[in-house]
Design a protein around this motif. Sequence first.
Motif, PDB file in Angstrom:
ATOM      1  N   GLU A  51       4.703  -0.598  11.567  1.00 27.92           N
ATOM      2  CA  GLU A  51       4.570   0.099  10.292  1.00 27.92           C
ATOM      3  C   GLU A  51       4.258  -0.856   9.150  1.00 27.92           C
ATOM      4  OE1 GLU A  51       7.714   2.709   9.310  1.00 27.92           O
ATOM      5  OE2 GLU A  51       7.802   3.634  11.301  1.00 27.92           O
ATOM      6  N   GLY A  52       3.320  -0.443   8.325  1.00 24.61           N
ATOM      7  CA  GLY A  52       3.038  -1.180   7.102  1.00 24.61           C
ATOM      8  C   GLY A  52       2.495  -2.574   7.330  1.00 24.61           C
ATOM      9  N   GLN A  95       9.192  -4.539  -4.481  1.00 23.75           N
ATOM     10  CA  GLN A  95       9.213  -4.331  -3.032  1.00 23.75           C
ATOM     11  C   GLN A  95       7.847  -3.844  -2.531  1.00 23.75           C
ATOM     12  OE1 GLN A  95      11.072  -4.417   0.737  1.00 23.75           O
ATOM     13  NE2 GLN A  95      11.590  -5.301  -1.243  1.00 23.75           N
ATOM     14  N   GLN A  96       7.205  -2.996  -3.303  1.00 25.75           N
ATOM     15  CA  GLN A  96       5.877  -2.517  -2.922  1.00 25.75           C
ATOM     16  C   GLN A  96       4.864  -3.663  -2.876  1.00 25.75           C
ATOM     17  OE1 GLN A  96       4.667   0.768  -5.444  1.00 25.75           O
ATOM     18  NE2 GLN A  96       6.612   1.826  -5.174  1.00 25.75           N
ATOM     19  N   THR A 126       5.543  -5.774   0.224  1.00 29.27           N
ATOM     20  CA  THR A 126       5.189  -5.011   1.422  1.00 29.27           C
ATOM     21  C   THR A 126       3.682  -4.981   1.639  1.00 29.27           C
ATOM     22  OG1 THR A 126       7.157  -3.614   1.215  1.00 29.27           O
ATOM     23  CG2 THR A 126       5.339  -2.752   2.546  1.00 29.27           C
ATOM     24  N   LYS A 127       2.924  -4.837   0.561  1.00 29.27           N
ATOM     25  CA  LYS A 127       1.462  -4.774   0.667  1.00 29.27           C
ATOM     26  C   LYS A 127       0.903  -6.038   1.288  1.00 29.27           C
ATOM     27  CE  LYS A 127      -2.717  -4.005  -2.086  1.00 29.27           C
ATOM     28  NZ  LYS A 127      -3.255  -3.755  -3.450  1.00 29.27           N
ATOM     29  N   GLY A 156       3.936  -6.708   4.825  1.00 29.81           N
ATOM     30  CA  GLY A 156       4.419  -5.639   5.693  1.00 29.81           C
ATOM     31  C   GLY A 156       5.896  -5.356   5.498  1.00 29.81           C
ATOM     32  N   ARG A 157       6.332  -4.187   5.968  1.00 31.26           N
ATOM     33  CA  ARG A 157       7.710  -3.743   5.733  1.00 31.26           C
ATOM     34  C   ARG A 157       8.747  -4.613   6.432  1.00 31.26           C
ATOM     35  NH1 ARG A 157       5.369   1.468   6.747  1.00 31.26           N
ATOM     36  NH2 ARG A 157       4.990   2.594   4.805  1.00 31.26           N
ATOM     37  N   ALA A 196       9.136  -7.701   4.256  1.00 30.67           N
ATOM     38  CA  ALA A 196       9.506  -7.393   2.875  1.00 30.67           C
ATOM     39  C   ALA A 196      10.964  -6.970   2.733  1.00 30.67           C
ATOM     40  CB  ALA A 196       8.598  -6.292   2.327  1.00 30.67           C
ATOM     41  N   ARG A 197      11.522  -6.395   3.807  1.00 27.32           N
ATOM     42  CA  ARG A 197      12.908  -5.928   3.704  1.00 27.32           C
ATOM     43  C   ARG A 197      13.877  -7.072   3.418  1.00 27.32           C
ATOM     44  NH1 ARG A 197      15.711  -6.885   8.527  1.00 27.32           N
ATOM     45  NH2 ARG A 197      14.367  -7.689  10.194  1.00 27.32           N
ATOM     46  N   GLN A 248      14.382  -7.399  -0.380  1.00 23.91           N
ATOM     47  CA  GLN A 248      14.782  -6.209  -1.120  1.00 23.91           C
ATOM     48  C   GLN A 248      16.042  -6.495  -1.932  1.00 23.91           C
ATOM     49  OE1 GLN A 248      14.864  -2.755   1.286  1.00 23.91           O
ATOM     50  NE2 GLN A 248      15.414  -1.374  -0.372  1.00 23.91           N
TER      51      GLN A 248
END
Length: 394
Positions: free
Chosen positions: A232-233, A336-337, A340-341, A344-345, A348-349, A352
């Motif tokens: 994902e992401g 966070q966005q 993530t961009k 990836g998620r 990026a977590r 956070q």
Amino acid sequence: MSDKITANASSGRRVLVCVSGMSPAIVTETLYALVTQQQDAPFVPDEIHVITTVDGKEKIVRELLAAESGMFHRFMRDHLPELPATAVRFDESTVHVISQAAKAGKAGKALSDITTDDDNRAAADTIYSVLRKLKSVPNTRLHASVAGGRKSMSFYMGHAFSLVAEAGDRLSHVLVNEPFENPALKFYFPPRQGQSYRWQERDGTERSVHSDQAVIRLAELSVLRLGGLLAEGLPPKALNNFDFAVQLAQAAIEPPPVRVVWEKEEGRLEILGEVIKLQPQQFLVFALYAMACKHQAELPHGAALIPEDLPGHLLVKMLGGEVGATTFKHTRSKIQQAITKTLGRAVARHFQIEAVGIRQTNQERTTMLHLAPDTITLVGLDAWWPKLRETLRG
């Protein structure tokens, strides 16, 4: 072997993918083992994809795919006669040639062999991008083989498989007993009607062996399946760049270092060699948490902050300009966005800014970065920290 093998119905798309050098037989040998030796059910692929070199593709086309005489077509007649000839898609379009990346608008050079560091990088990127593209189709089950090609190709196949694989995917190596692995025999799989193979040793001795003596065994390999973690992401760069995908996989497990840089009135984060530019307010908020995390041993409440309680004049003084009205929760979401961009998620977590502790009446919850202080490097923030420290010590 069952005489009632049928095409896949509701099991989803099945794909056999192999790396191959100058021995195309590993494709048909692996296919033979999958069709005849799977204890639960035969794995009859809907598609066969092979990753090879220019010279390797020529051999595959000549020896396996030639009309009528190709050994793949003979395999279908011998071992999957119940299926139409087109039931398993395997043609020139599914043979992928390792190529160097395109540069300056020029197409990448297709490789005849893998001999240099650049060639190895091209092999890694090609193998990874093919597997990633195959798995991008929902409900695809992969069976990947490491049996062919140079050792580096086998390694990259295993590693790339790990990056994209999910629970239903399998990785294997096909083992063939002597002398059937000798290219001089031109052995591709045990034919339904047995036959003898003859060859000549280096000393001139004539030898022969019957196909009944062939033993083909599929050895399944244990491997980490990280596809679910990275699916994902995923940022665009990670779709075709093997090295970057490996970095992301490692960073998804263990937080990577971050550089928090304020330079020429602009703020940015540097993570895994990627630059993430933030708007001034976004950078200020992240920098507040990064400084508190980096210097948490000096603060009475550690890295935890309630930024809404910080005096407005402090933020103006640190940023060197006006700070408009902002909701810190909204700003944290924008940060966070941005991360993530680029990463990836899964990565990026780690960055956070999360709420901690129990919310008190009429008070915002404390929030913080959960990073190890030694993973944070602050650049250009020397004048900011003393002001923040003074306020937080109260």
